[in-house]
Write a protein that holds these residues in place. Sequence first.
Motif, PDB file in Angstrom:
ATOM      1  N   TYR A  32       0.828  -1.201   0.000  1.00  0.00           N
ATOM      2  CA  TYR A  32       0.000   0.000   0.000  1.00  0.00           C
ATOM      3  C   TYR A  32       0.862   1.250   0.000  1.00  0.00           C
ATOM      4  O   TYR A  32       0.587   2.209  -0.721  1.00  0.00           O
ATOM      5  CB  TYR A  32      -0.950  -0.001   1.202  1.00  0.00           C
ATOM      6  N   LEU A  90      -9.278   5.855   5.704  1.00  0.00           N
ATOM      7  CA  LEU A  90      -8.424   4.704   5.392  1.00  0.00           C
ATOM      8  C   LEU A  90      -9.100   3.413   5.801  1.00  0.00           C
ATOM      9  O   LEU A  90      -9.605   3.298   6.918  1.00  0.00           O
ATOM     10  CB  LEU A  90      -7.064   4.822   6.119  1.00  0.00           C
ATOM     11  N   LEU A  91      -9.104   2.486   4.880  1.00  0.00           N
ATOM     12  CA  LEU A  91      -9.448   1.091   5.187  1.00  0.00           C
ATOM     13  C   LEU A  91      -8.271   0.275   4.691  1.00  0.00           C
ATOM     14  O   LEU A  91      -7.946   0.301   3.501  1.00  0.00           O
ATOM     15  CB  LEU A  91     -10.733   0.675   4.457  1.00  0.00           C
ATOM     16  N   LEU A  92      -7.607  -0.382   5.605  1.00  0.00           N
ATOM     17  CA  LEU A  92      -6.432  -1.180   5.229  1.00  0.00           C
ATOM     18  C   LEU A  92      -6.593  -2.593   5.768  1.00  0.00           C
ATOM     19  O   LEU A  92      -6.745  -2.786   6.974  1.00  0.00           O
ATOM     20  CB  LEU A  92      -5.161  -0.545   5.811  1.00  0.00           C
ATOM     21  N   HIS A  97      -3.829 -10.768   4.068  1.00  0.00           N
ATOM     22  CA  HIS A  97      -5.250 -11.109   4.213  1.00  0.00           C
ATOM     23  C   HIS A  97      -6.130 -10.417   3.177  1.00  0.00           C
ATOM     24  O   HIS A  97      -7.353 -10.478   3.271  1.00  0.00           O
ATOM     25  CB  HIS A  97      -5.747 -10.759   5.618  1.00  0.00           C
ATOM     26  N   GLN A  98      -5.510  -9.742   2.220  1.00  0.00           N
ATOM     27  CA  GLN A  98      -6.314  -9.060   1.199  1.00  0.00           C
ATOM     28  C   GLN A  98      -6.915 -10.075   0.222  1.00  0.00           C
ATOM     29  O   GLN A  98      -6.398 -11.177   0.055  1.00  0.00           O
ATOM     30  CB  GLN A  98      -5.448  -8.035   0.446  1.00  0.00           C
ATOM     31  N   GLN A 100      -9.721 -11.661   0.466  1.00  0.00           N
ATOM     32  CA  GLN A 100     -10.448 -12.763   1.106  1.00  0.00           C
ATOM     33  C   GLN A 100     -11.830 -12.327   1.572  1.00  0.00           C
ATOM     34  O   GLN A 100     -12.468 -13.011   2.372  1.00  0.00           O
ATOM     35  CB  GLN A 100      -9.642 -13.289   2.309  1.00  0.00           C
ATOM     36  N   GLY A 101     -12.245 -11.159   1.114  1.00  0.00           N
ATOM     37  CA  GLY A 101     -13.569 -10.675   1.497  1.00  0.00           C
ATOM     38  C   GLY A 101     -13.595  -9.869   2.789  1.00  0.00           C
ATOM     39  O   GLY A 101     -14.654  -9.424   3.224  1.00  0.00           O
ATOM     40  N   VAL A 123     -12.309   8.273   0.691  1.00  0.00           N
ATOM     41  CA  VAL A 123     -11.241   9.012   0.017  1.00  0.00           C
ATOM     42  C   VAL A 123     -10.139   8.030  -0.363  1.00  0.00           C
ATOM     43  O   VAL A 123      -9.651   7.282   0.483  1.00  0.00           O
ATOM     44  CB  VAL A 123     -10.659  10.102   0.948  1.00  0.00           C
ATOM     45  N   ASN A 128      -4.668   4.149  -7.322  1.00  0.00           N
ATOM     46  CA  ASN A 128      -5.017   2.930  -6.594  1.00  0.00           C
ATOM     47  C   ASN A 128      -6.242   2.282  -7.230  1.00  0.00           C
ATOM     48  O   ASN A 128      -7.340   2.297  -6.680  1.00  0.00           O
ATOM     49  CB  ASN A 128      -5.280   3.317  -5.124  1.00  0.00           C
ATOM     50  N   ARG A 130      -7.182  -0.703  -7.590  1.00  0.00           N
ATOM     51  CA  ARG A 130      -7.831  -1.761  -6.826  1.00  0.00           C
ATOM     52  C   ARG A 130      -8.830  -1.187  -5.828  1.00  0.00           C
ATOM     53  O   ARG A 130      -9.950  -1.689  -5.681  1.00  0.00           O
ATOM     54  CB  ARG A 130      -6.771  -2.553  -6.075  1.00  0.00           C
TER      55      ARG A 130
HETATM   56  C1  LIG Z   1      -8.751  -2.126  -0.930  1.00  0.00           C
HETATM   57  C2  LIG Z   1      -8.906  -3.111   0.220  1.00  0.00           C
HETATM   58  C3  LIG Z   1      -9.391  -2.394   1.458  1.00  0.00           C
HETATM   59  C4  LIG Z   1      -9.926  -4.169  -0.194  1.00  0.00           C
HETATM   60  O1  LIG Z   1     -10.034  -5.109   0.852  1.00  0.00           O
HETATM   61  P1  LIG Z   1      -9.892  -6.671   0.526  1.00  0.00           P
HETATM   62  O2  LIG Z   1     -10.175  -7.412   1.764  1.00  0.00           O
HETATM   63  O3  LIG Z   1      -8.616  -6.933  -0.170  1.00  0.00           O
HETATM   64  O4  LIG Z   1     -11.100  -6.790  -0.500  1.00  0.00           O
HETATM   65  P2  LIG Z   1     -12.146  -7.981  -0.605  1.00  0.00           P
HETATM   66  O5  LIG Z   1     -11.477  -9.289  -0.473  1.00  0.00           O
HETATM   67  O6  LIG Z   1     -13.267  -7.677   0.300  1.00  0.00           O
HETATM   68  O7  LIG Z   1     -12.551  -7.783  -2.104  1.00  0.00           O
HETATM   69  C5  LIG Z   1     -11.490  -7.710  -3.040  1.00  0.00           C
HETATM   70  C6  LIG Z   1     -11.601  -8.803  -4.057  1.00  0.00           C
HETATM   71  O8  LIG Z   1     -11.657 -10.088  -3.469  1.00  0.00           O
HETATM   72  C7  LIG Z   1     -12.812 -10.780  -3.947  1.00  0.00           C
HETATM   73  N1  LIG Z   1     -13.340 -11.606  -2.875  1.00  0.00           N
HETATM   74  C8  LIG Z   1     -14.320 -11.279  -2.025  1.00  0.00           C
HETATM   75  N2  LIG Z   1     -14.577 -12.285  -1.196  1.00  0.00           N
HETATM   76  C9  LIG Z   1     -13.714 -13.254  -1.504  1.00  0.00           C
HETATM   77  C10 LIG Z   1     -13.470 -14.546  -0.982  1.00  0.00           C
HETATM   78  N3  LIG Z   1     -14.188 -15.050   0.022  1.00  0.00           N
HETATM   79  N4  LIG Z   1     -12.453 -15.258  -1.520  1.00  0.00           N
HETATM   80  C11 LIG Z   1     -11.727 -14.777  -2.530  1.00  0.00           C
HETATM   81  N5  LIG Z   1     -11.935 -13.570  -3.070  1.00  0.00           N
HETATM   82  C12 LIG Z   1     -12.908 -12.824  -2.564  1.00  0.00           C
HETATM   83  C13 LIG Z   1     -13.743  -9.703  -4.337  1.00  0.00           C
HETATM   84  O9  LIG Z   1     -14.670 -10.163  -5.325  1.00  0.00           O
HETATM   85  C14 LIG Z   1     -12.826  -8.652  -4.875  1.00  0.00           C
HETATM   86  O10 LIG Z   1     -12.492  -8.914  -6.229  1.00  0.00           O
HETATM   87  P3  LIG Z   1     -11.759  -7.835  -7.172  1.00  0.00           P
HETATM   88  O11 LIG Z   1     -10.341  -8.300  -7.248  1.00  0.00           O
HETATM   89  O12 LIG Z   1     -12.491  -7.903  -8.468  1.00  0.00           O
HETATM   90  O13 LIG Z   1     -11.857  -6.481  -6.498  1.00  0.00           O
HETATM   91  C15 LIG Z   1      -7.576  -3.867   0.529  1.00  0.00           C
HETATM   92  O14 LIG Z   1      -7.115  -4.516  -0.621  1.00  0.00           O
HETATM   93  C16 LIG Z   1      -6.493  -2.985   1.097  1.00  0.00           C
HETATM   94  O15 LIG Z   1      -6.369  -2.856   2.310  1.00  0.00           O
HETATM   95  N6  LIG Z   1      -5.670  -2.347   0.218  1.00  0.00           N
HETATM   96  C17 LIG Z   1      -4.601  -1.478   0.666  1.00  0.00           C
HETATM   97  C18 LIG Z   1      -5.120  -0.209   1.309  1.00  0.00           C
HETATM   98  C19 LIG Z   1      -6.037   0.550   0.389  1.00  0.00           C
HETATM   99  O16 LIG Z   1      -5.762   0.734  -0.776  1.00  0.00           O
HETATM  100  N7  LIG Z   1      -7.175   0.999   0.954  1.00  0.00           N
HETATM  101  C20 LIG Z   1      -8.193   1.701   0.197  1.00  0.00           C
HETATM  102  C21 LIG Z   1      -7.958   3.181   0.176  1.00  0.00           C
HETATM  103  S1  LIG Z   1      -8.519   3.935   1.671  1.00  0.00           S
END
Ligand SMILES: CC(C)(COP(=O)(O)OP(=O)(O)OC[C@H]1O[C@@H](n2cnc3c(N)ncnc32)[C@H](O)[C@@H]1OP(=O)(O)O)[C@@H](O)C(=O)NCCC(=O)NCCS
Length: 158
Positions: A32, A90-92, A97-98, A100-101, A123, A128, A130
Motif C-alpha cells: 500500500y 483509510l481502510l487497510l 489477508h487481502q 479474502q472478502g 477518500v 489505486n 484496486r
Molecule cells: C482495498 C482493500 C481495502 C480491499 O479489501 P480486501 O479485503 O482486499 O477486499 P475484498 O477481499 O473484500 O474484495 C477484493 C476482491 O476479493 C474478492 N473476494 C471477495 N470475497 C472473496 C473470498 N471469500 N475469496 C476470494 N476472493 C474474494 C472480491 O470479489 C474482490 O475482487 P476484485 O479483485 O475484483 O476487487 C484492501 O485490498 C487494502 O487494504 N488495500 C490497501 C489499502 C487501500 O488501498 N485501501 C483503500 C484506500 S482507503
Amino acid sequence: MGRMRTLSLNLRPAQPEDAPLLHGLFRQSPGYFTLIGMEPPSLEDVVQDLLTLEKDPRRRAFLLLLGVEAVGYLDYKLHYPEPADATLSLLLIREDHQGQGLGRRALAHLMDHLAGAERLYAVVYGNNPRAKRFFQAQGFRHVKDGGPALSWYVRELT
Ligand SMILES: CC(C)(COP(=O)(O)OP(=O)(O)OC[C@H]1O[C@@H](n2cnc3c(N)ncnc32)[C@H](O)[C@@H]1OP(=O)(O)O)[C@@H](O)C(=O)NCCC(=O)NCCS
C-alpha cells in the motif's frame, strides 16, 4: 478459506497503546505504501497519529480483529464534510489477508454501525485502481478528483 470465513470480524477502537500493533500491521502491508509513494509510518508517527485522533471527537479509528488477530485498520470521521455525512479516510486490510472478502465485511460492519449518517464518503489516495474497483463494487460512485492524487467516492446509507 472456509475456516477463516467462520471467524467473526470485530472492530475495536484503536488507542495509543495499540501503536506497536498498528505499526506492525503497516509494516506487514508494504504494498500500500509503495502504491501511494510514501514510507510506511514510523512507530513514533503512529503514536502521534493515535494521540491526535483522540483529540478530535469526530474521528474514529478501529482495529479489525479476526478472532484475536489484528488483520486491518479503519479510520473515519463523523459529520464530515456535512453533518449528515461520514468520511472513511483509510481502510487497510493486512496485505497477507487481502482478497479474502475482509475489506467488504469490514465496510459492511462499519455501515451497519454508522447510525444516523445518511451517506458515507471514501477518500482514495494515489493511483489505486484496486481500491477504486473495491469501492465501486461496494455500491460507491465516484464523486470527484481532488487533485491528481485524491479521489472521492460516496454511497447512501439506508
Ligand atoms: C482495498 C482493500 C481495502 C480491499 O479489501 P480486501 O479485503 O482486499 O477486499 P475484498 O477481499 O473484500 O474484495 C477484493 C476482491 O476479493 C474478492 N473476494 C471477495 N470475497 C472473496 C473470498 N471469500 N475469496 C476470494 N476472493 C474474494 C472480491 O470479489 C474482490 O475482487 P476484485 O479483485 O475484483 O476487487 C484492501 O485490498 C487494502 O487494504 N488495500 C490497501 C489499502 C487501500 O488501498 N485501501 C483503500 C484506500 S482507503
